[in-house]
Motif scaffolding. Structure first.
Motif, PDB file in Angstrom:
ATOM      1  N   MET A  18       0.827  -1.191   0.000  1.00  0.00           N
ATOM      2  CA  MET A  18       0.000   0.000   0.000  1.00  0.00           C
ATOM      3  C   MET A  18       0.870   1.253   0.000  1.00  0.00           C
ATOM      4  O   MET A  18       0.491   2.262  -0.590  1.00  0.00           O
ATOM      5  CB  MET A  18      -0.941  -0.007   1.197  1.00  0.00           C
ATOM      6  CG  MET A  18      -2.041  -1.034   1.084  1.00  0.00           C
ATOM      7  SD  MET A  18      -3.152  -1.042   2.489  1.00  0.00           S
ATOM      8  CE  MET A  18      -4.105   0.388   2.169  1.00  0.00           C
ATOM      9  N   PHE A  40      -6.717   5.194   1.572  1.00  0.00           N
ATOM     10  CA  PHE A  40      -6.794   3.763   1.275  1.00  0.00           C
ATOM     11  C   PHE A  40      -7.230   2.962   2.498  1.00  0.00           C
ATOM     12  O   PHE A  40      -8.087   2.077   2.400  1.00  0.00           O
ATOM     13  CB  PHE A  40      -5.451   3.245   0.777  1.00  0.00           C
ATOM     14  CG  PHE A  40      -5.109   3.689  -0.623  1.00  0.00           C
ATOM     15  CD1 PHE A  40      -6.081   4.042  -1.532  1.00  0.00           C
ATOM     16  CD2 PHE A  40      -3.791   3.745  -1.022  1.00  0.00           C
ATOM     17  CE1 PHE A  40      -5.761   4.449  -2.810  1.00  0.00           C
ATOM     18  CE2 PHE A  40      -3.452   4.153  -2.306  1.00  0.00           C
ATOM     19  CZ  PHE A  40      -4.449   4.499  -3.198  1.00  0.00           C
ATOM     20  N   LEU A  41      -6.647   3.256   3.647  1.00  0.00           N
ATOM     21  CA  LEU A  41      -7.017   2.530   4.859  1.00  0.00           C
ATOM     22  C   LEU A  41      -8.443   2.839   5.294  1.00  0.00           C
ATOM     23  O   LEU A  41      -9.157   1.968   5.792  1.00  0.00           O
ATOM     24  CB  LEU A  41      -6.033   2.851   5.982  1.00  0.00           C
ATOM     25  CG  LEU A  41      -4.637   2.274   5.785  1.00  0.00           C
ATOM     26  CD1 LEU A  41      -3.695   2.813   6.850  1.00  0.00           C
ATOM     27  CD2 LEU A  41      -4.686   0.767   5.818  1.00  0.00           C
ATOM     28  N   TRP A  42      -8.866   4.064   5.103  1.00  0.00           N
ATOM     29  CA  TRP A  42     -10.226   4.452   5.450  1.00  0.00           C
ATOM     30  C   TRP A  42     -11.230   3.694   4.586  1.00  0.00           C
ATOM     31  O   TRP A  42     -12.224   3.157   5.089  1.00  0.00           O
ATOM     32  CB  TRP A  42     -10.361   5.950   5.272  1.00  0.00           C
ATOM     33  CG  TRP A  42     -11.660   6.552   5.724  1.00  0.00           C
ATOM     34  CD1 TRP A  42     -12.657   5.962   6.424  1.00  0.00           C
ATOM     35  CD2 TRP A  42     -12.087   7.888   5.484  1.00  0.00           C
ATOM     36  NE1 TRP A  42     -13.677   6.841   6.643  1.00  0.00           N
ATOM     37  CE2 TRP A  42     -13.345   8.036   6.075  1.00  0.00           C
ATOM     38  CE3 TRP A  42     -11.521   8.963   4.837  1.00  0.00           C
ATOM     39  CZ2 TRP A  42     -14.050   9.228   6.025  1.00  0.00           C
ATOM     40  CZ3 TRP A  42     -12.228  10.145   4.798  1.00  0.00           C
ATOM     41  CH2 TRP A  42     -13.472  10.280   5.392  1.00  0.00           C
ATOM     42  N   ILE A  43     -10.980   3.638   3.284  1.00  0.00           N
ATOM     43  CA  ILE A  43     -11.882   2.917   2.384  1.00  0.00           C
ATOM     44  C   ILE A  43     -11.881   1.433   2.705  1.00  0.00           C
ATOM     45  O   ILE A  43     -12.935   0.786   2.733  1.00  0.00           O
ATOM     46  CB  ILE A  43     -11.471   3.177   0.916  1.00  0.00           C
ATOM     47  CG1 ILE A  43     -11.803   4.622   0.544  1.00  0.00           C
ATOM     48  CG2 ILE A  43     -12.159   2.207  -0.031  1.00  0.00           C
ATOM     49  CD1 ILE A  43     -11.290   5.049  -0.801  1.00  0.00           C
ATOM     50  N   ARG A  44     -10.711   0.878   2.979  1.00  0.00           N
ATOM     51  CA  ARG A  44     -10.618  -0.545   3.289  1.00  0.00           C
ATOM     52  C   ARG A  44     -11.363  -0.884   4.582  1.00  0.00           C
ATOM     53  O   ARG A  44     -11.986  -1.946   4.691  1.00  0.00           O
ATOM     54  CB  ARG A  44      -9.156  -0.937   3.414  1.00  0.00           C
ATOM     55  CG  ARG A  44      -8.955  -2.399   3.603  1.00  0.00           C
ATOM     56  CD  ARG A  44      -7.499  -2.750   3.604  1.00  0.00           C
ATOM     57  NE  ARG A  44      -7.351  -4.169   3.894  1.00  0.00           N
ATOM     58  CZ  ARG A  44      -6.216  -4.740   4.136  1.00  0.00           C
ATOM     59  NH1 ARG A  44      -5.111  -4.041   4.110  1.00  0.00           N
ATOM     60  NH2 ARG A  44      -6.153  -6.015   4.384  1.00  0.00           N
ATOM     61  N   ALA A  45     -11.313  -0.006   5.559  1.00  0.00           N
ATOM     62  CA  ALA A  45     -11.999  -0.272   6.821  1.00  0.00           C
ATOM     63  C   ALA A  45     -13.500  -0.013   6.734  1.00  0.00           C
ATOM     64  O   ALA A  45     -14.269  -0.589   7.500  1.00  0.00           O
ATOM     65  CB  ALA A  45     -11.389   0.599   7.917  1.00  0.00           C
ATOM     66  N   THR A  46     -13.918   0.855   5.817  1.00  0.00           N
ATOM     67  CA  THR A  46     -15.322   1.237   5.742  1.00  0.00           C
ATOM     68  C   THR A  46     -16.167   0.238   4.962  1.00  0.00           C
ATOM     69  O   THR A  46     -17.259  -0.132   5.387  1.00  0.00           O
ATOM     70  CB  THR A  46     -15.452   2.630   5.101  1.00  0.00           C
ATOM     71  OG1 THR A  46     -14.690   3.556   5.862  1.00  0.00           O
ATOM     72  CG2 THR A  46     -16.889   3.073   5.055  1.00  0.00           C
ATOM     73  N   ARG A  50     -15.745  -6.562   2.758  1.00  0.00           N
ATOM     74  CA  ARG A  50     -14.929  -7.347   1.841  1.00  0.00           C
ATOM     75  C   ARG A  50     -15.829  -8.343   1.118  1.00  0.00           C
ATOM     76  O   ARG A  50     -16.735  -8.937   1.698  1.00  0.00           O
ATOM     77  CB  ARG A  50     -13.846  -8.088   2.609  1.00  0.00           C
ATOM     78  CG  ARG A  50     -12.881  -7.150   3.249  1.00  0.00           C
ATOM     79  CD  ARG A  50     -11.792  -7.897   3.936  1.00  0.00           C
ATOM     80  NE  ARG A  50     -10.955  -6.944   4.666  1.00  0.00           N
ATOM     81  CZ  ARG A  50     -10.002  -7.290   5.493  1.00  0.00           C
ATOM     82  NH1 ARG A  50      -9.764  -8.561   5.707  1.00  0.00           N
ATOM     83  NH2 ARG A  50      -9.300  -6.379   6.103  1.00  0.00           N
ATOM     84  N   TYR A  51     -15.556  -8.509  -0.153  1.00  0.00           N
ATOM     85  CA  TYR A  51     -16.347  -9.428  -0.962  1.00  0.00           C
ATOM     86  C   TYR A  51     -15.602 -10.734  -1.150  1.00  0.00           C
ATOM     87  O   TYR A  51     -14.375 -10.757  -1.248  1.00  0.00           O
ATOM     88  CB  TYR A  51     -16.647  -8.811  -2.323  1.00  0.00           C
ATOM     89  CG  TYR A  51     -17.617  -7.659  -2.254  1.00  0.00           C
ATOM     90  CD1 TYR A  51     -18.969  -7.890  -2.099  1.00  0.00           C
ATOM     91  CD2 TYR A  51     -17.172  -6.350  -2.328  1.00  0.00           C
ATOM     92  CE1 TYR A  51     -19.867  -6.845  -2.018  1.00  0.00           C
ATOM     93  CE2 TYR A  51     -18.056  -5.295  -2.241  1.00  0.00           C
ATOM     94  CZ  TYR A  51     -19.394  -5.550  -2.092  1.00  0.00           C
ATOM     95  OH  TYR A  51     -20.263  -4.515  -2.013  1.00  0.00           O
ATOM     96  N   SER A  62       0.769   4.090  -2.869  1.00  0.00           N
ATOM     97  CA  SER A  62       0.539   5.480  -2.468  1.00  0.00           C
ATOM     98  C   SER A  62       1.631   6.400  -3.013  1.00  0.00           C
ATOM     99  O   SER A  62       1.337   7.495  -3.504  1.00  0.00           O
ATOM    100  CB  SER A  62       0.493   5.588  -0.946  1.00  0.00           C
ATOM    101  OG  SER A  62      -0.597   4.879  -0.439  1.00  0.00           O
TER     102      SER A  62
END
Length: 92
Positions: free
Chosen positions: A1, A45-51, A54-55, A5
């Protein structure tokens, strides 16, 4: 990541250049700007990943085959029709 970035900051956000070419911003060294932009992108990136949830792999495959491929094919047809119409007027 971190690599993504840094690469995104260099390619799309101007890398080590300040966002505005005004004296208060130009006093800051370029490496600080690159680190700040990288930190901002990491945060996003971390915010989107935590929000977002997961599929599973089968859900992503179903989305690709049943949604993205038909939409892409339809969009290619729409663009082809849109580009063909002005060309016919020019070729007449």
């Amino acid at each position: 990541m971190i690599f993504v970035s840094i690469l995104t900051a260099i390619l799309f956000l101007g890398g080590w250049y300040p966002p505005v070419n005004l004296p208060p911003f130009t006093w800051v060294p370029g490496t600080v700007w690159l680190i700040a932009k990288t930190a901002f992108l990491l945060f996003v990136f971390l915010w989107i990943r935590a929000t977002f949830p997961r599929y599973r792999y089968d859900q992503i495959m179903r989305l690709g085959w049943k949604v993205f491929i038909p939409v892409t094919i339809a969009w290619i047809v729409v663009i082809g029709i849109a580009l063909e119409t002005p060309l016919r007027a020019v070729l007449r």
